[in-house]
Design an enzyme around this catalytic site. Structure first.
Site, short mmCIF file in Angstrom:
data_model
loop_
_atom_site.label_atom_id
_atom_site.label_comp_id
_atom_site.label_asym_id
_atom_site.label_seq_id
_atom_site.Cartn_x
_atom_site.Cartn_y
_atom_site.Cartn_z
N GLY A 35 -10.87 -8.08 -2.24
CA GLY A 35 -11.04 -9.17 -1.27
C GLY A 35 -10.12 -10.35 -1.48
N GLY A 57 -14.01 -3.55 0.71
CA GLY A 57 -15.39 -3.08 0.86
C GLY A 57 -15.75 -2.00 -0.15
NE ARG A 79 -4.31 -1.58 1.54
CZ ARG A 79 -5.17 -2.21 2.33
NH1 ARG A 79 -4.99 -2.25 3.61
NH2 ARG A 79 -6.24 -2.77 1.81
CE LYS A 90 -22.33 -16.05 6.21
NZ LYS A 90 -22.33 -15.09 7.29
P1 AMP Z 1 -15.94 -14.05 0.59
O1 AMP Z 1 -15.33 -13.22 1.67
O2 AMP Z 1 -17.42 -14.13 0.62
O3 AMP Z 1 -15.40 -13.71 -0.79
O4 AMP Z 1 -15.50 -15.53 0.89
C1 AMP Z 1 -14.18 -15.98 0.88
C2 AMP Z 1 -14.16 -17.28 1.62
O5 AMP Z 1 -14.99 -18.23 0.97
C3 AMP Z 1 -12.78 -17.91 1.69
O6 AMP Z 1 -12.34 -17.86 3.01
C4 AMP Z 1 -13.03 -19.33 1.23
O7 AMP Z 1 -12.39 -20.29 2.02
C5 AMP Z 1 -14.53 -19.49 1.34
N1 AMP Z 1 -15.04 -20.55 0.47
C6 AMP Z 1 -14.87 -20.69 -0.86
N2 AMP Z 1 -15.44 -21.82 -1.30
C7 AMP Z 1 -16.00 -22.43 -0.21
C8 AMP Z 1 -16.71 -23.65 -0.02
N3 AMP Z 1 -16.99 -24.47 -1.04
N4 AMP Z 1 -17.12 -23.93 1.24
C9 AMP Z 1 -16.85 -23.11 2.27
N5 AMP Z 1 -16.17 -21.96 2.15
C10 AMP Z 1 -15.75 -21.61 0.92
#
Ligand code: AMP
Length: 398
Positions: A351, A374, A35, A201
């Site tokens: 992210g 974010g 950064r 999610k």
């Molecule tokens: P996000 O912050 O929503 O982009 O989520 C990132 C997280 O999603 C990472 O820590 C991954 O380990 C998790 N992730 C990706 N695929 C899966 C999966 N099939 N089951 C559980 N967690 C997952």
């Protein structure tokens, strides 16, 4: 478009630059200076323009006096000094007479970094609640405000919105300009435009899906969120991640855009959320009660690559599997490497996927890596970013 730095007359003036020096630290040492490196272009340009330079940034969260000890920007001043190969003065205060005195004594081309803006949060959250007097105080220190902290642009704080609202002239720095140029390509994307979405999610990505589904030719879905979509299609997903609250949303979007949403046809499953339990690849129709899907399978990777091969623009947010586990990062890594060697214009939208690209060593082969976290996500949801909205508009064409 917002006013850009190279269209703003800053010669011989005092500039206040809001940087993003929110670097990871351990025991008072910076463990990744990316950064700081990214802020150099704007700072060096201001030095060349013979300005007096006041730098502001936050570092982490500061709630108590105790937090202050670990969250000082002093190590950043030292690192910046090394990178610029010149002295960077450091002021231990964030407001008050001492700050005024230090700024007044600055000579042209000198750089002064003030202490962590969030020290002002200990009493009354002045920085984070955009205290009017604090913003006006910082604005009073200079002639022109340059916002170059994209990572906090989605927040209305005293050190961005507060200053911009109180000062006569403001513009965006080179780092924000680059982010906006790349992200603005998504407004009227060259087609075929393909979106890849992963991560955990569905709930976190609804805004992005709703904002981009009409523009995208295809949306490829992997990661944990794909399992919720598969559940909505009534597949058995065993113990896999399921965002039950948003099953209805998945059903509706699949019904409305059956050709557009592409889901995995196979997955890599195991029985526990662990790198070490035995795993196998299965067709989605073969998943059992005890299965937990942690990555996409080989057939899915091939299908995804087929949808990507003719794309003119790709946006990717969220990993396609649990990339933190060596055994479940294959899907993410293979698609990243495919894109890195394909020359297709790819934007990685903030992210975890940025960390994946860094770990895979493909950063320099990707068109744009948006580091805003974010802020990037809110931009992709079509929201306005207050830290940018308050900057002067550019009335000059070109
Ligand atoms: P996000 O912050 O929503 O982009 O989520 C990132 C997280 O999603 C990472 O820590 C991954 O380990 C998790 N992730 C990706 N695929 C899966 C999966 N099939 N089951 C559980 N967690 C997952």
């Amino acid at each position: 478009m917002k006013k850009r730095l190279n269209k703003t007359n800053i010669k011989n003036k005092t500039v206040i630059i809001r940087c993003d020096f929110n670097v990871p630290m351990k025991n008072g040492k910076i463990i990744d200076n990316t950064r700081i490196v990214k802020s150099l272009e704007t700072i060096k340009y201001c030095i060349k323009q013979n300005t007096k330079i006041v730098l502001l940034s936050h570092l982490g969260r500061v709630k108590t006096e105790e937090d202050k000890k670990e969250k000082s920007l002093k190590p950043v001043a030292e690192e910046l000094s090394k990178l610029l190969e010149k002295e960077v003065k450091f002021c231990r205060n964030t407001s008050g007479k001492e700050v005024e005195k230090e700024v007044k004594s600055l000579k042209e081309q000198e750089v002064l970094l003030l202490e962590n803006t969030r020290y002002e949060d200990v009493e009354g959250k002045k920085e984070s609640n955009n205290d009017k007097d604090l913003g006006a105080f910082w604005a009073s220190l200079g002639d022109v405000f340059i916002n170059d902290a994209f990572g906090t642009a989605h927040r209305a704080h005293a050190s961005n919105v507060g200053i911009a609202s109180s000062i006569k002239e403001s513009c965006i720095g080179f780092l924000i300009e680059k982010e906006l140029n790349a992200l603005e390509e998504l407004k009227c994307p060259n087609t075929p435009f393909v979106v890849i979405l992963g991560g955990s999610k569905v709930g976190d990505k609804i805004g992005v899906i709703e904002n981009l589904v009409e523009k995208a030719d295809k949306i490829l879905i992997g990661g944990g969120m794909a399992l919720t979509f598969l559940k909505a299609e009534e597949y058995e997903i065993g113990n896999s991640l399921c965002d039950a609250e948003h099953l209805e949303f998945c059903k509706n979007i699949l019904e409305k855009y059956p050709e557009k949403i592409i889901l995995p046809v196979d997955v890599k499953v195991t029985t526990e959320f662990s790198n070490d339990t035995p795993s196998s690849e299965k067709d989605i129709s073969q998943m059992e009660f005890s299965d937990m899907a942690l990555d996409i399978g080989e057939q899915t990777i091939e299908i995804f690559e087929n949808h990507l091969k003719d794309a003119k623009l790709i946006l990717w947010n969220g990993p396609l599997g649990v990339y933190e586990f060596e055994n479940y990062k294959m899907g993410t890594d293979k698609i990243l490497n495919y894109l890195a060697t394909s020359h297709i214009k790819t934007i990685l939208g903030g992210g975890d996927i940025v960390a994946c690209a860094t770990a895979a060593g493909v950063n320099d082969k990707i068109y744009h890596i948006s580091t805003g976290g974010g802020a990037t996500l809110e931009y992709l949801e079509g929201k306005k970013l207050p830290g940018i909205e308050t900057i002067d508009d550019d009335n000059i064409k070109g």
